[in-house]
Design a protein around this motif. Structure first.
Motif, short mmCIF file in Angstrom:
data_model
loop_
_atom_site.label_atom_id
_atom_site.label_comp_id
_atom_site.label_asym_id
_atom_site.label_seq_id
_atom_site.Cartn_x
_atom_site.Cartn_y
_atom_site.Cartn_z
N PRO A 189 -9.28 7.78 -10.36
CA PRO A 189 -10.39 6.61 -10.53
C PRO A 189 -9.73 5.26 -10.09
N LEU A 190 -8.50 4.97 -10.35
CA LEU A 190 -7.82 3.74 -9.83
C LEU A 190 -7.65 3.67 -8.55
N GLY A 191 -7.24 4.75 -7.74
CA GLY A 191 -6.92 4.81 -6.29
C GLY A 191 -7.98 4.54 -5.49
N VAL A 236 1.37 12.50 -5.45
CA VAL A 236 1.27 11.18 -6.16
C VAL A 236 2.30 11.02 -7.03
N GLU A 237 2.94 11.99 -7.77
CA GLU A 237 3.71 12.16 -8.75
C GLU A 237 4.98 11.50 -7.86
N ARG A 238 5.32 11.86 -6.65
CA ARG A 238 6.80 11.15 -5.97
C ARG A 238 6.55 9.74 -5.82
N LYS A 239 5.42 9.47 -6.11
CA LYS A 239 5.18 7.80 -5.67
C LYS A 239 5.69 6.79 -7.01
N ASP A 240 6.36 5.93 -6.60
CA ASP A 240 6.39 4.79 -7.66
C ASP A 240 5.09 4.24 -8.41
N CYS A 241 4.25 3.98 -7.36
CA CYS A 241 2.78 3.54 -7.85
C CYS A 241 1.89 4.22 -6.52
N MET A 275 0.92 -1.22 0.13
CA MET A 275 -0.05 0.08 0.07
C MET A 275 0.95 1.30 -0.09
N CYS A 276 1.00 2.01 -1.17
CA CYS A 276 1.60 3.22 -1.17
C CYS A 276 0.65 4.28 -1.35
N ALA A 277 0.29 5.00 -0.21
CA ALA A 277 -0.79 6.07 0.00
C ALA A 277 -0.33 7.33 0.53
N VAL A 278 -1.22 8.02 0.11
CA VAL A 278 -0.99 9.71 0.65
C VAL A 278 -1.87 9.66 1.68
N TRP A 279 -1.68 10.20 2.83
CA TRP A 279 -2.19 10.45 3.96
C TRP A 279 -2.56 11.93 4.21
N LEU A 280 -4.07 12.13 4.25
CA LEU A 280 -4.68 13.51 4.34
C LEU A 280 -5.45 13.68 5.46
N GLN A 281 -4.97 14.33 6.33
CA GLN A 281 -5.77 14.96 7.43
C GLN A 281 -6.38 16.49 7.55
N VAL A 282 -7.76 16.40 7.59
CA VAL A 282 -8.59 17.63 7.22
C VAL A 282 -9.16 18.23 8.51
N GLY A 283 -9.07 19.59 8.93
CA GLY A 283 -10.16 19.96 9.94
C GLY A 283 -9.06 19.81 11.20
N CYS A 335 -1.44 4.30 -4.62
CA CYS A 335 -2.52 3.22 -4.55
C CYS A 335 -3.71 3.85 -4.03
N GLY A 336 -3.69 4.79 -3.20
CA GLY A 336 -4.83 5.48 -2.58
C GLY A 336 -4.38 6.58 -1.56
#
Length: 388
Positions: A146-148, A110-115, A1-9, A117-118
């Protein structure tokens, strides 16, 4: 799992900070950090809030070169606990849109990731930023990637009331998550408080005054660690116990019936067993899964309702530590009790026209409410027939 972690609020960032305390305390050389870090050694995290007070606490992490400073995105004023204000944003000419800044930061991650995933999103269901901006981001991420996968870690407000608009906000946010997210990990503040009170040996009346939000957030992140961390995290200290006894302990506080008296059931569940004797779980996994399937009342029509993961002692746990943890993630029909309560209370307010002008002021009309009532109502209906 190669993800971006987004914390909001505010809530999302407070939980995120506790989460990164767990991740950054690990030894990068000895465990898999790929899901959390970019190739330059900085966390794949984006922190966004309409007010600066919570995000500012991450300045120390920036100095340690853990966070990317450009990924700390802050506005100049809050969103008034209003979903519509959070979703549509401020209309000041001198303030760059939080949504645009966040999507640009996400694109770069996302562009920094090799792949890619979400995305994992930490947020609340009741705040203007946490509910409203998270809804819009979830919608946009689904459209652009859409694929993430999109996983929402959502925190529901106390029933006693944190805001007069919380039922509207929760209704609208849940309907957006149902349409655009792939999964929702739902935490209820009342249930979290109850669990923390039990762990501390306190009565609920006492706990509501003495248990801090930090303690509650720590409990939430310990649950997340049991599920999402690639290696062992000691979220509780139980000593050496038999796995079947631990399964009984996990299932004990589970709601058995709905307020209407209907028995609850589960569509599916995942058990994550972590400890220095994972082989003992593998030898007894059939017994443990059978006990969990019975306790969670898994539906009979699903031929494979329960699965499991195992993990040995992690490299950053004390070498003489003999603790076992069992984390269970279930699609359980008790979620419908909360959804139904939100729907009913929001509908009662809507019929009276209460507070609607605050939403109309920011571009939220009756059509959005109508779709939200329909979406949440259909989920409640589907859960009611889960065991048929």
């Amino acid at each position: 799992m190669c993800a971006v972690w987004l914390q909001v609020g505010q809530c999302g960032n407070q939980i995120g900070q506790e989460w990164w305390q767990i991740i950054t305390s690990a030894n990068k050389k000895e465990i898999d950090m790929y899901p959390f870090y970019s190739l330059d050694g900085k966390l794949s995290a984006i922190c966004v809030d309409s007010e600066p007070k919570v995000v500012r606490r991450l300045q120390k992490q920036i100095k340690r070169k853990v966070f990317r400073e450009s990924n700390l995105i802050v506005g100049k004023a809050g969103r008034g606990n209003n979903w519509a204000y959070g979703y549509h944003g401020a209309r000041r000419k001198n303030e760059q849109d939080l949504f645009d800044q966040t999507m640009e930061a996400l694109r770069k991650e996302v562009e920094r990731k090799d792949c890619y995933c979400g995305t994992v999103i930490f947020h609340s269901l009741s705040g203007g930023t946490g509910a409203g901006l998270s809804s819009r981001l979830c919608e946009a991420i689904r459209e652009q990637y859409p694929l993430g996968r999109i996983l929402s870690v959502s925190v529901a407000p106390h029933q006693s009331g944190e805001s007069s608009l919380q039922h509207y906000n929760s209704l609208l946010c849940l309907s957006w998550l149902q349409r655009y997210a792939d999964g929702i990990l739902l935490f209820h503040n009342d249930e979290v408080l109850k669990r923390v009170a039990a762990l501390q040996g306190k009565e609920m009346a006492e706990a509501s005054c003495q248990v801090s939000f930090t303690t509650m957030n720590t409990y939430i992140t310990s649950c997340l660690a049991g599920l999402l961390h690639p290696l062992k995290v000691f979220t509780t200290q139980r000593g050496t116990v038999f796995w079947d006894r631990l399964a009984s302990s996990v299932a004990h506080p589970l709601p058995r019936k709905s307020p209407g008296g209907n028995p609850h059931c589960s569509l599916a569940l995942l058990a994550v067993a972590r400890g220095p004797q994972e082989d003992s779980f593998l030898l007894n996994h059939a017994l443990v899964l059978r006990k969990l399937k019975q306790a969670y009342r898994c539906v009979s029509w699903n031929p494979f309702p329960a699965t499991y993961w195992t993990d040995p002692l992690s490299s950053f746990a004390p070498p003489d530590h003999h603790s076992h943890t069992l984390t269970v993630c279930a699609n359980h029909s008790s979620s419908a009790d909360f959804l139904q309560r939100v729907e009913q209370r929001a509908k009662a307010m809507y019929k009276k026209g209460a507070f609607l002008h605050w939403y109309q002021r920011h571009g939220c009309e009756g059509e959005e409410f109508g779709e939200a009532f329909e979406t949440v109502g259909s989920v409640v209906e589907e859960y009611s027939h889960l065991g048929d």
